[in-house]
Design a protein around this motif. Sequence first.
Motif, mmCIF file in Angstrom:
data_model
loop_
_atom_site.group_PDB
_atom_site.id
_atom_site.type_symbol
_atom_site.label_atom_id
_atom_site.label_comp_id
_atom_site.label_asym_id
_atom_site.label_seq_id
_atom_site.Cartn_x
_atom_site.Cartn_y
_atom_site.Cartn_z
ATOM 1 N N GLN A 282 38.889 9.893 -37.667
ATOM 2 C CA GLN A 282 37.576 9.272 -37.775
ATOM 3 C C GLN A 282 36.702 9.778 -36.642
ATOM 4 O OE1 GLN A 282 37.154 4.978 -37.281
ATOM 5 N NE2 GLN A 282 35.560 4.994 -38.852
ATOM 6 N N TRP B 152 50.103 2.160 -39.718
ATOM 7 C CA TRP B 152 49.270 3.109 -38.993
ATOM 8 C C TRP B 152 49.640 3.115 -37.506
ATOM 9 C CZ3 TRP B 152 44.513 5.447 -41.023
ATOM 10 C CH2 TRP B 152 44.272 5.157 -42.380
ATOM 11 N N GLY B 153 49.480 4.265 -36.886
ATOM 12 C CA GLY B 153 49.553 4.324 -35.438
ATOM 13 C C GLY B 153 48.298 3.727 -34.830
ATOM 14 N N GLN B 154 48.301 3.604 -33.506
ATOM 15 C CA GLN B 154 47.188 2.930 -32.836
ATOM 16 C C GLN B 154 45.968 3.833 -32.652
ATOM 17 O OE1 GLN B 154 49.645 4.359 -31.218
ATOM 18 N NE2 GLN B 154 49.136 4.837 -29.076
ATOM 19 N N TYR C 12 44.655 9.361 -36.346
ATOM 20 C CA TYR C 12 45.683 8.380 -36.681
ATOM 21 C C TYR C 12 46.820 9.053 -37.449
ATOM 22 C CZ TYR C 12 42.092 4.743 -35.955
ATOM 23 O OH TYR C 12 41.115 3.912 -35.441
ATOM 24 N N THR D 1 44.455 19.278 -46.376
ATOM 25 C CA THR D 1 43.219 19.556 -47.062
ATOM 26 C C THR D 1 42.713 20.933 -46.671
ATOM 27 O OG1 THR D 1 41.020 18.681 -47.566
ATOM 28 C CG2 THR D 1 41.776 18.462 -45.298
ATOM 29 N N VAL E 163 45.133 11.110 -40.404
ATOM 30 C CA VAL E 163 43.782 10.723 -40.816
ATOM 31 C C VAL E 163 42.938 10.677 -39.550
ATOM 32 C CG1 VAL E 163 42.366 8.881 -41.840
ATOM 33 C CG2 VAL E 163 44.669 9.342 -42.746
ATOM 34 N N TRP F 254 41.150 12.104 -44.516
ATOM 35 C CA TRP F 254 42.557 12.509 -44.621
ATOM 36 C C TRP F 254 42.678 13.980 -44.269
ATOM 37 C CZ3 TRP F 254 45.053 16.062 -47.924
ATOM 38 C CH2 TRP F 254 46.459 16.021 -47.891
ATOM 39 N N TYR G 16 50.041 8.477 -51.240
ATOM 40 C CA TYR G 16 48.780 8.570 -50.493
ATOM 41 C C TYR G 16 48.192 7.178 -50.311
ATOM 42 C CZ TYR G 16 49.290 13.566 -50.867
ATOM 43 O OH TYR G 16 49.773 14.839 -50.760
ATOM 44 N N THR G 17 49.038 6.241 -50.053
ATOM 45 C CA THR G 17 48.687 4.858 -49.726
ATOM 46 C C THR G 17 49.334 4.574 -48.388
ATOM 47 O OG1 THR G 17 48.606 4.242 -52.065
ATOM 48 C CG2 THR G 17 48.920 2.467 -50.454
ATOM 49 N N PHE G 18 48.509 4.173 -47.406
ATOM 50 C CA PHE G 18 48.957 4.170 -46.022
ATOM 51 C C PHE G 18 49.214 2.741 -45.548
ATOM 52 C CE2 PHE G 18 47.914 8.316 -46.728
ATOM 53 C CZ PHE G 18 46.554 8.568 -46.857
ATOM 54 N N ARG H 115 31.397 8.088 -38.191
ATOM 55 C CA ARG H 115 31.750 8.612 -39.517
ATOM 56 C C ARG H 115 32.872 7.794 -40.134
ATOM 57 N NH1 ARG H 115 30.049 14.024 -39.844
ATOM 58 N NH2 ARG H 115 30.515 13.824 -42.067
ATOM 59 N N GLY H 116 33.182 8.100 -41.387
ATOM 60 C CA GLY H 116 34.257 7.401 -42.083
ATOM 61 C C GLY H 116 35.607 8.050 -41.837
ATOM 62 N N LEU H 117 36.582 7.582 -42.557
ATOM 63 C CA LEU H 117 37.951 8.078 -42.438
ATOM 64 C C LEU H 117 38.125 9.364 -43.245
ATOM 65 C CD1 LEU H 117 39.689 4.625 -42.908
ATOM 66 C CD2 LEU H 117 39.511 5.888 -40.762
#
Lengths: 107, 124
Positions: free
Chosen positions: B39, B114-116, B95, B61, B37, B47, B109-111, B43-45
Amino acid sequence: DIQMTQSPSSLSASVGDRVTITCRSSQYIDTYLNWYQHKPGKAPNLLIFAASNLQSGVPSRFSGSGSGTDFTLTISSLQPEDFATYYCQQSYITPHLFGQGTKVEVK
Amino acid sequence: QVQLVQSGSEVKEPGASVTVSCKASGYTFSNYFIHWVRQAPGRGLEWMGVITPSIGTTSSTQKFQGRLSITRDTSTTTVYMELRGLRSEDTAVYYCARDSQLVTLPAAYTFDIWGQGTLVSVSS
């Protein structure tokens, strides 16, 4: 693609306030809706999955509701650590788009 | 504890490629999907794609098809994301994120982990 629209884009609130954020999908997604909290410089954090299920370790002041196309994230009593940006995300079908985010700021 | 640790920031010129790594620990690597994912600033996140670590299959995608490769090394429990033909609009924090679902079922598709994050800057 299923578009996700959050409102408001930002809001100002005080500690102790009840905060409600809405998310609307452009198509039916049942309850395939997740909510994340994101703070600057940190990784996003899963709060709610499948519309209304509280992720383990998340405080109970967070709750989610809705199904179909309309969803809500509620923070029952805003705490100092809750000032952040919140994103909804549909997990129904690829591409699994996120909403544009709602920034919760200090009033 | 369960964690994903990503490689450090990168600065690239337009047209170049970048590879970001994501090392998993604290759980059975092959059992959970790993997603990417990003960012972009302001802007927003967004995938990007997913890999099934047990068998190496991927999905992404359409926006990134042809430019994005996701691979894994099971011996080091590391997932790699390569983005080719970089443009200025690829400047973003990238990420990796673990899917909450075991690979024995379709990805949720539920995360949940997360990595840093890894900042990739594209500039001439």
